[in-house]
Write a protein that holds these residues in place. Structure first.
Motif, mmCIF file in Angstrom:
data_model
loop_
_atom_site.group_PDB
_atom_site.id
_atom_site.type_symbol
_atom_site.label_atom_id
_atom_site.label_comp_id
_atom_site.label_asym_id
_atom_site.label_seq_id
_atom_site.Cartn_x
_atom_site.Cartn_y
_atom_site.Cartn_z
ATOM 1 N N MET A 159 0.228 -12.924 19.631
ATOM 2 C CA MET A 159 -0.818 -11.932 19.403
ATOM 3 C C MET A 159 -1.340 -11.926 17.980
ATOM 4 O O MET A 159 -2.212 -11.117 17.650
ATOM 5 N N LEU A 160 -0.814 -12.801 17.127
ATOM 6 C CA LEU A 160 -1.166 -12.774 15.712
ATOM 7 C C LEU A 160 -1.994 -13.994 15.319
ATOM 8 O O LEU A 160 -1.714 -15.115 15.740
ATOM 9 N N ALA A 161 -2.994 -13.754 14.488
ATOM 10 C CA ALA A 161 -3.762 -14.848 13.906
ATOM 11 C C ALA A 161 -2.853 -15.658 12.979
ATOM 12 O O ALA A 161 -1.774 -15.206 12.577
ATOM 13 N N ASP A 162 -3.283 -16.850 12.632
ATOM 14 C CA ASP A 162 -2.438 -17.766 11.864
ATOM 15 C C ASP A 162 -1.883 -17.156 10.577
ATOM 16 O O ASP A 162 -0.723 -17.348 10.245
ATOM 17 N N HIS A 163 -2.720 -16.436 9.861
ATOM 18 C CA HIS A 163 -2.277 -15.857 8.586
ATOM 19 C C HIS A 163 -2.355 -14.335 8.622
ATOM 20 O O HIS A 163 -2.787 -13.692 7.665
ATOM 21 N N ALA A 164 -1.899 -13.768 9.741
ATOM 22 C CA ALA A 164 -1.940 -12.321 9.930
ATOM 23 C C ALA A 164 -1.071 -11.600 8.907
ATOM 24 O O ALA A 164 -0.065 -12.130 8.420
ATOM 25 N N MET A 165 -1.469 -10.359 8.598
ATOM 26 C CA MET A 165 -0.695 -9.480 7.729
ATOM 27 C C MET A 165 -0.118 -8.361 8.598
ATOM 28 O O MET A 165 -0.842 -7.762 9.408
ATOM 29 N N ILE A 166 1.168 -8.075 8.432
ATOM 30 C CA ILE A 166 1.837 -7.072 9.256
ATOM 31 C C ILE A 166 2.473 -6.019 8.361
ATOM 32 O O ILE A 166 3.322 -6.319 7.512
ATOM 33 N N TYR A 167 2.032 -4.774 8.548
ATOM 34 C CA TYR A 167 2.573 -3.640 7.795
ATOM 35 C C TYR A 167 3.674 -2.990 8.618
ATOM 36 O O TYR A 167 3.486 -2.673 9.793
ATOM 37 N N LEU A 168 4.828 -2.771 7.996
ATOM 38 C CA LEU A 168 5.982 -2.197 8.686
ATOM 39 C C LEU A 168 6.528 -1.029 7.871
ATOM 40 O O LEU A 168 6.887 -1.190 6.711
ATOM 41 N N GLU A 169 6.583 0.146 8.501
ATOM 42 C CA GLU A 169 7.109 1.342 7.845
ATOM 43 C C GLU A 169 8.361 1.790 8.579
ATOM 44 O O GLU A 169 8.333 2.014 9.792
ATOM 45 N N GLU A 184 6.712 -13.965 6.001
ATOM 46 C CA GLU A 184 7.140 -13.913 4.599
ATOM 47 C C GLU A 184 6.883 -12.527 4.034
ATOM 48 O O GLU A 184 5.794 -11.969 4.180
ATOM 49 N N LEU A 185 7.892 -11.934 3.390
ATOM 50 C CA LEU A 185 7.718 -10.616 2.774
ATOM 51 C C LEU A 185 6.759 -10.744 1.592
ATOM 52 O O LEU A 185 7.004 -11.471 0.649
ATOM 53 N N TYR A 186 5.649 -10.026 1.680
ATOM 54 C CA TYR A 186 4.573 -10.129 0.699
ATOM 55 C C TYR A 186 4.649 -8.993 -0.328
ATOM 56 O O TYR A 186 4.468 -9.209 -1.519
ATOM 57 N N ARG A 187 4.921 -7.781 0.128
ATOM 58 C CA ARG A 187 5.046 -6.614 -0.751
ATOM 59 C C ARG A 187 6.048 -5.651 -0.133
ATOM 60 O O ARG A 187 6.225 -5.602 1.073
ATOM 61 N N GLU A 188 6.702 -4.847 -0.983
ATOM 62 C CA GLU A 188 7.675 -3.868 -0.498
ATOM 63 C C GLU A 188 7.790 -2.719 -1.483
ATOM 64 O O GLU A 188 7.821 -2.930 -2.696
ATOM 65 N N LYS A 189 7.814 -1.478 -0.953
ATOM 66 C CA LYS A 189 8.008 -0.298 -1.791
ATOM 67 C C LYS A 189 8.773 0.759 -1.006
ATOM 68 O O LYS A 189 8.759 0.777 0.224
ATOM 69 N N THR A 190 9.414 1.667 -1.737
ATOM 70 C CA THR A 190 10.096 2.811 -1.136
ATOM 71 C C THR A 190 9.525 4.086 -1.722
ATOM 72 O O THR A 190 9.335 4.193 -2.934
ATOM 73 N N ALA A 191 9.224 5.046 -0.849
ATOM 74 C CA ALA A 191 8.736 6.355 -1.268
ATOM 75 C C ALA A 191 9.557 7.407 -0.535
ATOM 76 O O ALA A 191 9.449 7.562 0.671
ATOM 77 N N GLY A 192 10.412 8.112 -1.267
ATOM 78 C CA GLY A 192 11.283 9.098 -0.634
ATOM 79 C C GLY A 192 12.241 8.433 0.328
ATOM 80 O O GLY A 192 12.963 7.503 -0.013
ATOM 81 N N GLN A 193 12.219 8.866 1.593
ATOM 82 C CA GLN A 193 13.118 8.324 2.612
ATOM 83 C C GLN A 193 12.476 7.206 3.435
ATOM 84 O O GLN A 193 13.036 6.770 4.435
#
Length: 202
Positions: A159-169, A184-193
């Protein structure tokens, strides 16, 4: 985007609506209603701003999928910033009613609305379908092991295009979610819990 635990449950609904604000793009500053369903709240403005800065090059003209849509904050933000099409999925009839009203109020023809379980919808998809998504937003109920299942199904069902971006919370304690090997993990941050991550499919 929602915080509903569990995904399938009777939900306490109070009278009246709450509002979210679109923070960028064509509808910047526009306020949209979302129902006061217990546990439902939009992704905070500062998180959305960070996320869409990360996605600035990928949203315009892209096809987006907003699983567990809830308030629709991410889907409508993507449309405001130039997404070609957004599919919003939620299992609450009350939520779907308000999302439909918001789509009408925005006078957009670029939003597809689906009522049902996001996981069931993914499981029933045929891998032969031509529709592939450039950006996917995944914010499931916490501690139900839904996040990883959705990630794996997206890849298995092609279901994903070749260079799709996936946001996971996810919940903060999920420190190493299982995702397909070619993400590949592109960016990561933590806010509160909450920890939010952006993956790039290679």
């Amino acid at each position: 985007m929602a915080r509903r635990r569990p995904e399938r449950s009777s939900q306490k609904i109070s009278s009246g609506n709450q509002q979210l604000r679109i923070i960028g793009g064509e509808w910047r500053g526009r306020k949209l209603n979302f129902p006061e369903v217990e546990g439902l709240r939009p992704t905070p403005d500062r998180v959305r701003e960070t996320l869409f800065n990360w996605l600035a090059l990928y949203i315009p003209g892209g096809r987006c999928l907003d699983l567990f849509s809830g308030s629709g904050a991410l889907g409508f933000e993507a449309l405001s910033r130039g997404a070609a099409q957004v599919t919003l999925i939620d299992n609450s009839a009350v939520v779907i009613r308000q999302l439909r009203q918001n789509i009408q109020d925005l006078k957009t023809q670029s939003a597809e609305l689906i009522t049902g379980s996001a996981l069931d919808w993914l499981e029933k998809r045929s891998s032969d379908l031509e529709v592939q998504f450039d950006v996917v937003f995944i914010d499931p109920p916490f501690r139900k092991e839904l996040a990883e299942q959705c990630c794996l199904l997206l890849e298995q069902k092609s279901m994903l295009a070749d260079h799709a971006m996936i946001y996971l919370e996810t919940e903060k304690e999920l420190t190493n979610p299982m995702v397909p090997d070619n993400w590949e993990l592109y960016r990561e941050k933590t806010a509160g819990q909450v920890t939010y991550r952006l993956y790039k499919r290679s």
